[in-house]
Design a protein around this motif. Sequence first.
Motif, PDB file in Angstrom:
ATOM      1  N   ASP A  12       0.709  -1.137   0.106  1.00 13.43           N
ATOM      2  CA  ASP A  12      -0.069   0.091   0.047  1.00 13.43           C
ATOM      3  C   ASP A  12       0.722   1.304   0.029  1.00 13.43           C
ATOM      4  N   ILE A  13       1.982   1.234   0.164  1.00  7.01           N
ATOM      5  CA  ILE A  13       2.899   2.344   0.447  1.00  7.01           C
ATOM      6  C   ILE A  13       2.657   3.390  -0.858  1.00  7.01           C
ATOM      7  N   GLU A  14       2.771   2.872  -2.092  1.00  6.00           N
ATOM      8  CA  GLU A  14       2.913   3.682  -3.162  1.00  6.00           C
ATOM      9  C   GLU A  14       1.437   4.624  -3.321  1.00  6.00           C
ATOM     10  N   SER A  15       0.510   3.833  -3.042  1.00  9.44           N
ATOM     11  CA  SER A  15      -0.870   4.588  -3.196  1.00  9.44           C
ATOM     12  C   SER A  15      -1.280   5.196  -1.795  1.00  9.44           C
ATOM     13  N   VAL A  16      -0.825   4.782  -0.793  1.00 14.55           N
ATOM     14  CA  VAL A  16      -0.870   5.795   0.514  1.00 14.55           C
ATOM     15  C   VAL A  16      -0.177   7.256   0.200  1.00 14.55           C
ATOM     16  N   TRP A  17       1.187   7.099  -0.266  1.00 14.36           N
ATOM     17  CA  TRP A  17       1.778   8.104  -0.611  1.00 14.36           C
ATOM     18  C   TRP A  17       1.312   9.129  -1.678  1.00 14.36           C
ATOM     19  N   SER A  18       0.697   8.407  -2.661  1.00 14.48           N
ATOM     20  CA  SER A  18      -0.115   9.246  -3.504  1.00 14.48           C
ATOM     21  C   SER A  18      -1.207  10.152  -2.888  1.00 14.48           C
ATOM     22  N   VAL A  54      -6.525   0.636   6.202  1.00 11.06           N
ATOM     23  CA  VAL A  54      -6.931   1.357   4.810  1.00 11.06           C
ATOM     24  C   VAL A  54      -8.291   0.761   4.216  1.00 11.06           C
ATOM     25  N   ALA A  55      -8.691   1.509   3.345  1.00  8.10           N
ATOM     26  CA  ALA A  55      -9.820   1.313   2.503  1.00  8.10           C
ATOM     27  C   ALA A  55      -9.300   1.083   1.327  1.00  8.10           C
ATOM     28  N   VAL A  56      -9.373  -0.172   0.732  1.00  7.30           N
ATOM     29  CA  VAL A  56      -8.855  -0.245  -0.575  1.00  7.30           C
ATOM     30  C   VAL A  56      -9.842  -1.132  -1.777  1.00  7.30           C
ATOM     31  N   LEU A  64      -8.232   4.163  -0.915  1.00 11.12           N
ATOM     32  CA  LEU A  64      -9.202   5.523  -0.929  1.00 11.12           C
ATOM     33  C   LEU A  64      -9.308   6.084   0.376  1.00 11.12           C
ATOM     34  N   SER A  65      -8.838   5.457   1.501  1.00  9.32           N
ATOM     35  CA  SER A  65      -9.237   6.331   2.698  1.00  9.32           C
ATOM     36  C   SER A  65      -8.123   5.599   3.922  1.00  9.32           C
ATOM     37  N   VAL A  66      -7.759   6.391   4.902  1.00  6.67           N
ATOM     38  CA  VAL A  66      -6.670   5.856   5.766  1.00  6.67           C
ATOM     39  C   VAL A  66      -7.216   6.249   7.161  1.00  6.67           C
ATOM     40  N   PHE A  78      -0.914   2.738  26.972  1.00 10.54           N
ATOM     41  CA  PHE A  78      -1.249   1.603  25.956  1.00 10.54           C
ATOM     42  C   PHE A  78      -2.537   1.741  25.382  1.00 10.54           C
ATOM     43  N   HIS A  79      -3.599   2.054  26.249  1.00 11.32           N
ATOM     44  CA  HIS A  79      -5.064   1.761  26.363  1.00 11.32           C
ATOM     45  C   HIS A  79      -5.640   2.987  25.347  1.00 11.32           C
ATOM     46  N   SER A  80      -4.854   3.915  24.919  1.00 11.02           N
ATOM     47  CA  SER A  80      -5.575   5.059  24.354  1.00 11.02           C
ATOM     48  C   SER A  80      -5.020   5.265  22.796  1.00 11.02           C
ATOM     49  N   VAL A  81      -5.835   6.087  21.742  1.00 13.12           N
ATOM     50  CA  VAL A  81      -5.034   6.369  20.857  1.00 13.12           C
ATOM     51  C   VAL A  81      -5.689   7.678  20.146  1.00 13.12           C
ATOM     52  N   PHE A  82      -4.823   8.337  19.621  1.00 14.42           N
ATOM     53  CA  PHE A  82      -5.236   9.544  18.817  1.00 14.42           C
ATOM     54  C   PHE A  82      -5.234   9.334  17.418  1.00 14.42           C
ATOM     55  N   LEU A  83      -6.394   9.691  16.834  1.00 18.33           N
ATOM     56  CA  LEU A  83      -6.668   9.441  15.390  1.00 18.33           C
ATOM     57  C   LEU A  83      -6.646  10.369  14.528  1.00 18.33           C
ATOM     58  N   SER A  84      -6.276   9.855  13.183  1.00 20.03           N
ATOM     59  CA  SER A  84      -5.882  10.851  12.281  1.00 20.03           C
ATOM     60  C   SER A  84      -6.678  10.118  11.098  1.00 20.03           C
ATOM     61  N   ALA A  85      -7.633  10.876  10.123  1.00 18.54           N
ATOM     62  CA  ALA A  85      -8.268  10.088   8.934  1.00 18.54           C
ATOM     63  C   ALA A  85      -8.384  10.951   7.820  1.00 18.54           C
ATOM     64  N   ALA A  86      -8.102  10.331   6.648  1.00 19.14           N
ATOM     65  CA  ALA A  86      -7.998  10.958   5.423  1.00 19.14           C
ATOM     66  C   ALA A  86      -8.675  10.034   4.164  1.00 19.14           C
ATOM     67  N   THR A  87      -9.334  10.906   3.524  1.00 16.34           N
ATOM     68  CA  THR A  87      -9.975   9.956   2.161  1.00 16.34           C
ATOM     69  C   THR A  87      -9.676  10.896   0.977  1.00 16.34           C
ATOM     70  N   HIS A  88      -9.428  10.080  -0.047  1.00 14.59           N
ATOM     71  CA  HIS A  88      -9.093  10.592  -1.393  1.00 14.59           C
ATOM     72  C   HIS A  88     -10.453  11.511  -2.038  1.00 14.59           C
ATOM     73  N   PRO A  89     -10.098  12.671  -2.447  1.00 14.25           N
ATOM     74  CA  PRO A  89     -11.172  13.361  -3.050  1.00 14.25           C
ATOM     75  C   PRO A  89     -12.041  12.516  -3.921  1.00 14.25           C
ATOM     76  N   ASP A  90     -11.713  11.643  -4.582  1.00 15.46           N
ATOM     77  CA  ASP A  90     -12.781  10.691  -5.348  1.00 15.46           C
ATOM     78  C   ASP A  90     -13.663   9.780  -4.818  1.00 15.46           C
ATOM     79  N   ALA A  91     -13.319   9.608  -3.502  1.00 13.45           N
ATOM     80  CA  ALA A  91     -14.011   8.840  -2.573  1.00 13.45           C
ATOM     81  C   ALA A  91     -14.954   9.580  -1.539  1.00 13.45           C
ATOM     82  N   ARG A  92     -14.706  10.949  -1.569  1.00 16.89           N
ATOM     83  CA  ARG A  92     -15.505  11.673  -0.396  1.00 16.89           C
ATOM     84  C   ARG A  92     -16.768  11.721  -0.593  1.00 16.89           C
TER      85      ARG A  92
END
Length: 166
Positions: A12-18, A54-56, A64-66, A78-92
């Motif tokens: 997925d590296i190339e697609s996520v980088w894109s 990822v959504a592939v 399409l989304s991360v 260890f019990h908590s996370v800080f979230l980030s999310a992004a979606t490609h414009p074509d899939a929004r």
Amino acid sequence: MNCYFRRIELKDIESVWSLIEVLKAEKADMSLTDLTCKEQVRSLVDNPAELTYVAVTKEESRVLSVVKGRRDLSEEKFHSVFLSAATHPDARGLGFAAKLTNYALSKMKSEGVNIARIYVYSNNLASLNTVKKLGFAAAGMILRHHRDLVTGDYVNDLIFHKILDD
């Protein structure tokens, strides 16, 4: 668009980088756009401190989304996370961010996470709607975090959390 959800893999590296390059071109201000090279994307694979999903697309294996949950691996955090999310414009607007976030949260819960936090800028209406739809609760805000240079308005950084114990 047909897609499936899973943990990020080396392929997925190339697609996520894109996707990151598209976000940078949009001047998106988020943690994923802080990545400066493909090697940093690679560091998300099989990383227990960066739980990344990822959504592939089924047809071409295009990301399409991360959703990324960053966590401290210390015993007390260890019990908590800080979230980030992004979606490609074509899939929004197709619900991928919400569906992938729910999937990611269920997987993170199985890995010992019981609370997720996310910060959303007050002018990011799409993300605010998604966060509320997912059942995140308002937890606070940083007033006048920055000024929008286009509108001149101040933008607040809104803090949300979701307990995953339920």
